[in-house]
Design a protein around this motif. Sequence first.
Motif, PDB file in Angstrom:
ATOM      1  N   ARG A   8      -2.625  26.023  11.197  1.00  0.00           N
ATOM      2  CA  ARG A   8      -1.831  24.847  10.834  1.00  0.00           C
ATOM      3  C   ARG A   8      -2.058  24.435   9.380  1.00  0.00           C
ATOM      4  N   SER A   9      -1.787  25.378   8.479  1.00  0.00           N
ATOM      5  CA  SER A   9      -2.082  25.121   7.066  1.00  0.00           C
ATOM      6  C   SER A   9      -0.946  25.553   6.161  1.00  0.00           C
ATOM      7  N   PHE A  10      -0.914  24.943   4.981  1.00  0.00           N
ATOM      8  CA  PHE A  10      -0.105  25.397   3.856  1.00  0.00           C
ATOM      9  C   PHE A  10      -1.074  25.937   2.825  1.00  0.00           C
ATOM     10  N   ASN A  11      -0.678  26.998   2.134  1.00  0.00           N
ATOM     11  CA  ASN A  11      -1.563  27.644   1.183  1.00  0.00           C
ATOM     12  C   ASN A  11      -0.760  28.073  -0.045  1.00  0.00           C
ATOM     13  N   THR A  12      -1.357  27.950  -1.217  1.00  0.00           N
ATOM     14  CA  THR A  12      -0.720  28.420  -2.434  1.00  0.00           C
ATOM     15  C   THR A  12      -1.644  29.412  -3.116  1.00  0.00           C
ATOM     16  N   PHE A  13      -1.076  30.554  -3.495  1.00  0.00           N
ATOM     17  CA  PHE A  13      -1.814  31.595  -4.195  1.00  0.00           C
ATOM     18  C   PHE A  13      -1.104  31.861  -5.521  1.00  0.00           C
ATOM     19  N   VAL A  14      -1.876  32.027  -6.573  1.00  0.00           N
ATOM     20  CA  VAL A  14      -1.311  32.336  -7.893  1.00  0.00           C
ATOM     21  C   VAL A  14      -1.912  33.650  -8.365  1.00  0.00           C
ATOM     22  N   ILE A  15      -1.035  34.591  -8.712  1.00  0.00           N
ATOM     23  CA  ILE A  15      -1.467  35.865  -9.270  1.00  0.00           C
ATOM     24  C   ILE A  15      -1.187  35.813 -10.762  1.00  0.00           C
ATOM     25  N   GLU A  16      -2.250  35.925 -11.543  1.00  0.00           N
ATOM     26  CA  GLU A  16      -2.112  35.867 -13.012  1.00  0.00           C
ATOM     27  C   GLU A  16      -1.536  37.149 -13.562  1.00  0.00           C
ATOM     28  N   GLU A  55       0.851  -1.195   0.000  1.00  0.00           N
ATOM     29  CA  GLU A  55       0.000   0.000   0.000  1.00  0.00           C
ATOM     30  C   GLU A  55       0.887   1.245   0.000  1.00  0.00           C
ATOM     31  N   VAL A  56       0.530   2.211  -0.828  1.00  0.00           N
ATOM     32  CA  VAL A  56       1.278   3.467  -0.913  1.00  0.00           C
ATOM     33  C   VAL A  56       0.544   4.522  -0.091  1.00  0.00           C
ATOM     34  N   ARG A  57       1.272   5.140   0.830  1.00  0.00           N
ATOM     35  CA  ARG A  57       0.704   6.212   1.646  1.00  0.00           C
ATOM     36  C   ARG A  57       1.467   7.498   1.330  1.00  0.00           C
ATOM     37  N   HIS A  58       0.730   8.559   1.041  1.00  0.00           N
ATOM     38  CA  HIS A  58       1.338   9.873   0.806  1.00  0.00           C
ATOM     39  C   HIS A  58       1.594  10.510   2.163  1.00  0.00           C
ATOM     40  N   ASN A  59       2.841  10.816   2.452  1.00  0.00           N
ATOM     41  CA  ASN A  59       3.209  11.455   3.711  1.00  0.00           C
ATOM     42  C   ASN A  59       2.995  12.961   3.607  1.00  0.00           C
ATOM     43  N   PRO A  60       2.950  13.667   4.748  1.00  0.00           N
ATOM     44  CA  PRO A  60       2.724  15.116   4.707  1.00  0.00           C
ATOM     45  C   PRO A  60       3.695  15.860   3.792  1.00  0.00           C
ATOM     46  N   GLU A  61       4.927  15.399   3.701  1.00  0.00           N
ATOM     47  CA  GLU A  61       5.912  16.053   2.844  1.00  0.00           C
ATOM     48  C   GLU A  61       5.489  16.029   1.371  1.00  0.00           C
ATOM     49  N   TYR A  62       4.762  14.992   0.976  1.00  0.00           N
ATOM     50  CA  TYR A  62       4.249  14.902  -0.391  1.00  0.00           C
ATOM     51  C   TYR A  62       3.331  16.086  -0.687  1.00  0.00           C
ATOM     52  N   TYR A  63       2.416  16.360   0.238  1.00  0.00           N
ATOM     53  CA  TYR A  63       1.447  17.429   0.022  1.00  0.00           C
ATOM     54  C   TYR A  63       2.120  18.802   0.045  1.00  0.00           C
ATOM     55  N   VAL A  64       3.138  18.970   0.878  1.00  0.00           N
ATOM     56  CA  VAL A  64       3.888  20.227   0.895  1.00  0.00           C
ATOM     57  C   VAL A  64       4.605  20.411  -0.445  1.00  0.00           C
ATOM     58  N   MET A  65       5.252  19.363  -0.937  1.00  0.00           N
ATOM     59  CA  MET A  65       5.972  19.438  -2.212  1.00  0.00           C
ATOM     60  C   MET A  65       5.027  19.795  -3.355  1.00  0.00           C
ATOM     61  N   ARG A  66       3.785  19.326  -3.301  1.00  0.00           N
ATOM     62  CA  ARG A  66       2.819  19.641  -4.356  1.00  0.00           C
ATOM     63  C   ARG A  66       2.530  21.134  -4.441  1.00  0.00           C
ATOM     64  N   HIS A  67       2.587  21.837  -3.300  1.00  0.00           N
ATOM     65  CA  HIS A  67       2.354  23.277  -3.326  1.00  0.00           C
ATOM     66  C   HIS A  67       3.377  23.966  -4.223  1.00  0.00           C
ATOM     67  N   PHE A  68       4.580  23.443  -4.244  1.00  0.00           N
ATOM     68  CA  PHE A  68       5.635  24.033  -5.063  1.00  0.00           C
ATOM     69  C   PHE A  68       5.634  23.470  -6.481  1.00  0.00           C
ATOM     70  N   SER A  69       5.608  22.164  -6.607  1.00  0.00           N
ATOM     71  CA  SER A  69       5.836  21.538  -7.912  1.00  0.00           C
ATOM     72  C   SER A  69       4.685  21.738  -8.895  1.00  0.00           C
ATOM     73  N   LYS A  70       3.488  21.987  -8.409  1.00  0.00           N
ATOM     74  CA  LYS A  70       2.359  22.152  -9.324  1.00  0.00           C
ATOM     75  C   LYS A  70       2.340  23.531  -9.992  1.00  0.00           C
ATOM     76  N   TYR A  71       2.817  24.556  -9.299  1.00  0.00           N
ATOM     77  CA  TYR A  71       2.658  25.916  -9.805  1.00  0.00           C
ATOM     78  C   TYR A  71       3.966  26.653 -10.106  1.00  0.00           C
ATOM     79  N   VAL A  72       5.040  26.328  -9.413  1.00  0.00           N
ATOM     80  CA  VAL A  72       6.314  27.002  -9.656  1.00  0.00           C
ATOM     81  C   VAL A  72       6.977  26.339 -10.854  1.00  0.00           C
ATOM     82  N   ARG A  73       7.229  27.109 -11.901  1.00  0.00           N
ATOM     83  CA  ARG A  73       7.743  26.581 -13.160  1.00  0.00           C
ATOM     84  C   ARG A  73       9.268  26.674 -13.222  1.00  0.00           C
TER      85      ARG A  73
END
Length: 106
Positions: free
Chosen positions: A98-106, A21-39
């Motif tokens: 206790r949150s991580f947040n990502t904001f994108v300004i177009e 079974e694959v479990r996504h650890n909290p670090e996975y979700y933090v990394m997504r904040h960066f890797s999805k939007y920062v080019r």
Amino acid sequence: MVGWPGSRQNSLFTITADTHEVRHNPEYYVMRHFSKYVRPGAKVLGTTSHFNSMAIAFRNPDGTIVVVTQNALEDERPFEFADPADASRGFKATLAPRSFNTFVIE
């Protein structure tokens, strides 16, 4: 997972030995904040903060701005950002506890 002798390393995933079974650890979700939007090629912008949180901003090659914030506190906190090159491009937000947040300004 162990890295350098005597040090513990966080991994993005944990795979159980018996069920695979694959479990996504909290670090996975933090990394997504960066890797999805920062080019690739994004430049880091300076940020300042007046409370116990972290924020980092990037200007992507296409001009969009990505701001990733953390509120490590137990209470909501106000947050605001203005583009250092154009103060009219900005926003105000309330960060959940206790949150991580990502904001994108177009």
